[in-house]
Write a protein that holds these residues in place. Structure first.
Motif, short mmCIF file in Angstrom:
data_model
loop_
_atom_site.label_atom_id
_atom_site.label_comp_id
_atom_site.label_asym_id
_atom_site.label_seq_id
_atom_site.Cartn_x
_atom_site.Cartn_y
_atom_site.Cartn_z
N VAL A 76 0.87 -1.17 0.00
CA VAL A 76 0.00 0.00 0.00
C VAL A 76 0.91 1.22 0.00
O VAL A 76 1.74 1.39 0.90
N VAL A 77 0.77 2.05 -1.02
CA VAL A 77 1.64 3.20 -1.21
C VAL A 77 0.80 4.47 -1.14
O VAL A 77 -0.32 4.52 -1.68
N THR A 78 1.32 5.47 -0.46
CA THR A 78 0.66 6.77 -0.40
C THR A 78 1.73 7.84 -0.53
O THR A 78 2.92 7.57 -0.44
N GLY A 79 1.32 9.06 -0.78
CA GLY A 79 2.27 10.15 -1.01
C GLY A 79 1.83 11.02 -2.15
O GLY A 79 0.69 10.93 -2.64
N ASP A 178 9.96 0.82 -14.78
CA ASP A 178 10.58 0.07 -13.68
C ASP A 178 9.59 -0.99 -13.21
O ASP A 178 8.76 -0.75 -12.33
N ASP A 179 9.67 -2.15 -13.82
CA ASP A 179 8.70 -3.21 -13.51
C ASP A 179 8.83 -3.70 -12.07
O ASP A 179 7.84 -4.10 -11.45
N GLU A 180 10.05 -3.67 -11.53
CA GLU A 180 10.23 -4.12 -10.15
C GLU A 180 9.50 -3.19 -9.18
O GLU A 180 8.75 -3.66 -8.31
N ALA A 181 9.71 -1.88 -9.33
CA ALA A 181 9.03 -0.93 -8.45
C ALA A 181 7.53 -0.93 -8.69
O ALA A 181 6.73 -0.90 -7.74
N LEU A 182 7.13 -0.97 -9.95
CA LEU A 182 5.71 -0.95 -10.28
C LEU A 182 5.02 -2.20 -9.74
O LEU A 182 3.89 -2.13 -9.23
N GLY A 183 5.71 -3.33 -9.81
CA GLY A 183 5.12 -4.59 -9.37
C GLY A 183 4.92 -4.68 -7.87
O GLY A 183 4.17 -5.55 -7.40
N ARG A 184 5.56 -3.82 -7.12
CA ARG A 184 5.38 -3.82 -5.66
C ARG A 184 4.07 -3.16 -5.25
O ARG A 184 3.58 -3.38 -4.14
N ILE A 185 3.52 -2.31 -6.11
CA ILE A 185 2.37 -1.49 -5.72
C ILE A 185 1.09 -2.31 -5.82
O ILE A 185 0.67 -2.69 -6.92
N GLY A 186 0.46 -2.57 -4.68
CA GLY A 186 -0.84 -3.23 -4.68
C GLY A 186 -1.98 -2.24 -4.70
O GLY A 186 -3.07 -2.52 -5.20
N LEU A 187 -1.71 -1.03 -4.15
CA LEU A 187 -2.71 0.05 -4.10
C LEU A 187 -1.97 1.35 -3.87
O LEU A 187 -1.10 1.43 -3.00
N PHE A 188 -2.32 2.38 -4.64
CA PHE A 188 -1.77 3.71 -4.43
C PHE A 188 -2.90 4.67 -4.10
O PHE A 188 -3.88 4.78 -4.84
N ILE A 189 -2.75 5.35 -2.96
CA ILE A 189 -3.72 6.37 -2.53
C ILE A 189 -2.99 7.70 -2.42
O ILE A 189 -2.07 7.84 -1.61
N GLU A 190 -3.39 8.67 -3.22
CA GLU A 190 -2.76 10.00 -3.19
C GLU A 190 -3.72 11.00 -2.56
O GLU A 190 -4.86 11.16 -3.02
N LEU A 191 -3.25 11.67 -1.51
CA LEU A 191 -4.01 12.78 -0.93
C LEU A 191 -3.50 14.07 -1.55
O LEU A 191 -2.29 14.26 -1.71
N HIS A 192 -4.43 14.98 -1.86
CA HIS A 192 -4.05 16.23 -2.54
C HIS A 192 -5.01 17.33 -2.16
O HIS A 192 -6.22 17.08 -1.97
N VAL A 193 -4.50 18.54 -2.05
CA VAL A 193 -5.39 19.68 -1.87
C VAL A 193 -6.28 19.78 -3.11
O VAL A 193 -5.82 19.54 -4.23
N GLU A 194 -7.56 20.08 -2.89
CA GLU A 194 -8.43 20.24 -4.06
C GLU A 194 -8.03 21.48 -4.84
O GLU A 194 -7.73 22.53 -4.26
N GLN A 195 -8.03 21.36 -6.16
CA GLN A 195 -7.72 22.49 -7.03
C GLN A 195 -9.01 22.88 -7.73
O GLN A 195 -9.26 22.55 -8.88
N GLY A 196 -9.83 23.60 -7.00
CA GLY A 196 -11.16 23.96 -7.45
C GLY A 196 -12.06 24.20 -6.26
O GLY A 196 -11.63 24.16 -5.10
#
Length: 405
Positions: A76-79, A178-196
């Protein structure tokens, strides 16, 4: 539990970097990839991760990964990102990184033990402010841009990505998917300030993303005849600045004629740029967006037609060249609905802004959380988010991480 989260009216992590990359000329921040300000932010992230016991590594494309536990598959990746547009705000990008680190810290403080690998990521060159292609780090990671195309990109000083990457300690020959790095990601959740302004109208501090508009960047080059400002009569001129001014108005007219479209010229380069010189060439960069891929392509076709009409008779020529393209992103509706439900039924919200999560959406399961922006202003020094809403964002991200770990 907000102890230590807030300092001087903002998230403490944002407060720690408030002096980095301040732009006295434009206001706000100019934090471009592989420049002193961005290197300082990388050092800050590494130190902040170390305080949490995270192992920080830089991948082949210059993205940073801070691992809680050993790296592994189904992570699980976030950032988000730490770079900025020229004269940008304090929240676009860094809010997502700081919130991710804070959410991990809060989980650790309760003794939580994740059942899957966890990483906080910082993607390189998300804004594309130095090399002209947005989300360059995530595009390279996922193969959305070829390594050769990326290596050849240049900044305003003619420095290539290959040269800048080498100066930053990377191996330019290893840039790319980068298939090695990409293959590690089971889920990516990005938090971001709304632009709108969506969350203002909805009366909610947070939302889960539903989609991203199709968008891209095009370089418009208007060529004329350089000459002497005093010795050349007004009717003998082939002035590309005048022709470009008419072209910029044509861009606006095309967008106004298309439902739910946006077109912007936010950057100009005049050659040679002397006060007493009739220019020989003008480059103008066009950002175009619409609700569908076909709609955006149609908008750009209309822009090109109107531009040619606008410069006709000026003695100048105009050429429109695509530099980047991102099709419509539809986030997994079942995943988005499940995450929104986990947060108590927060709204689902579309956005017109591009994000690394949108680039990765076609390769790995991806979701986004937005934090309310009380004015809707972004890509500006006036960009803002209330401290209470930022805390709500951290709490939302912590809740989601608990639910998937």
């Amino acid at each position: 539990m907000t102890d230590g989260l807030i300092a001087h009216g903002r998230l403490a992590g944002l407060d720690e970097i408030t002096g980095v990359g301040v732009d006295p000329a434009r206001g706000g921040y100019s934090r471009h990839v592989w420049t002193p300000a961005e290197f300082e932010l990388r050092e800050w992230f590494t130190a902040r991760g170390a305080r949490l016991g995270l192992d920080v590594e830089t991948d082949r494309n210059g993205n940073l990964w801070a691992w809680w536990g050993a790296p592994g598959p189904d992570a699980v990746v976030t950032g988000s990102h730490l770079d900025s547009v020229p004269g940008g705000g304090a929240f676009d990008g860094p809010l997502g990184v700081v919130s991710a680190l804070d959410a991990v810290a809060r989980l650790q403080a309760t003794g939580f033990q994740p059942s899957r690998p966890v990483a906080v990521v910082v993607f390189a060159e998300e804004e594309g402010s130095r090399f002209g292609v947005a989300c360059l780090g995530s595009r390279l990671l996922s193969g959305a841009i070829t390594a050769d195309a990326a290596r050849a990109l240049t900044d305003a000083d003619g420095v290539t990505v290959a040269e800048a990457a080498a100066a930053a300690g990377l191996a330019p020959q290893h840039l790319g998917r980068d298939d090695e790095a990409l293959g590690r990601i089971g889920l990516f959740i990005e938090l971001h300030v709304e632009q709108g302004r969506g969350l203002i109208d909805l009366g909610s501090p947070t939302a889960v993303a539903s989609s991203i508009l199709a968008h891209g960047r095009w370089r418009l080059r208007v060529s004329g005849q350089g000459n002497h400002a005093g010795a050349t009569g007004m009717r003998q001129r082939r002035d590309p600045v005048v022709a470009a001014a008419r072209a910029v108005l044509a861009v606006e007219q095309a967008a106004l004629a298309t439902d739910d479209a946006r077109a912007t010229v936010g950057r100009l380069r005049i050659v040679p740029g002397g006060t007493n010189v009739i220019a020989s060439e003008v480059d103008a960069w066009v950002d175009a967006r619409a609700a569908t891929d076909a709609g955006t392509r149609a908008l750009v076709a209309d822009i090109e037609s109107r531009v040619q009409e606008a410069v006709a008779g000026s003695g100048c020529t105009a050429e429109l060249v695509e530099e980047s393209w991102s099709g419509v992103v539809e986030f997994d509706p079942e995943l988005a609905a499940r995450l929104a439900g986990t947060l108590g039924g927060v709204p689902l919200l579309p956005t017109g802004a591009g994000h690394d999560a949108g680039v990765l959406n076609g390769a790995v399961p991806t979701a986004m959380v937005f934090v309310r922006n009380p004015t809707g202003v972004s890509h500006s020094p006036e960009e803002f988010a209330e401290a209470d809403d930022c805390v709500a964002g951290v709490e939302a991200l912590e809740t989601l991480l608990r639910s998937v770990l």
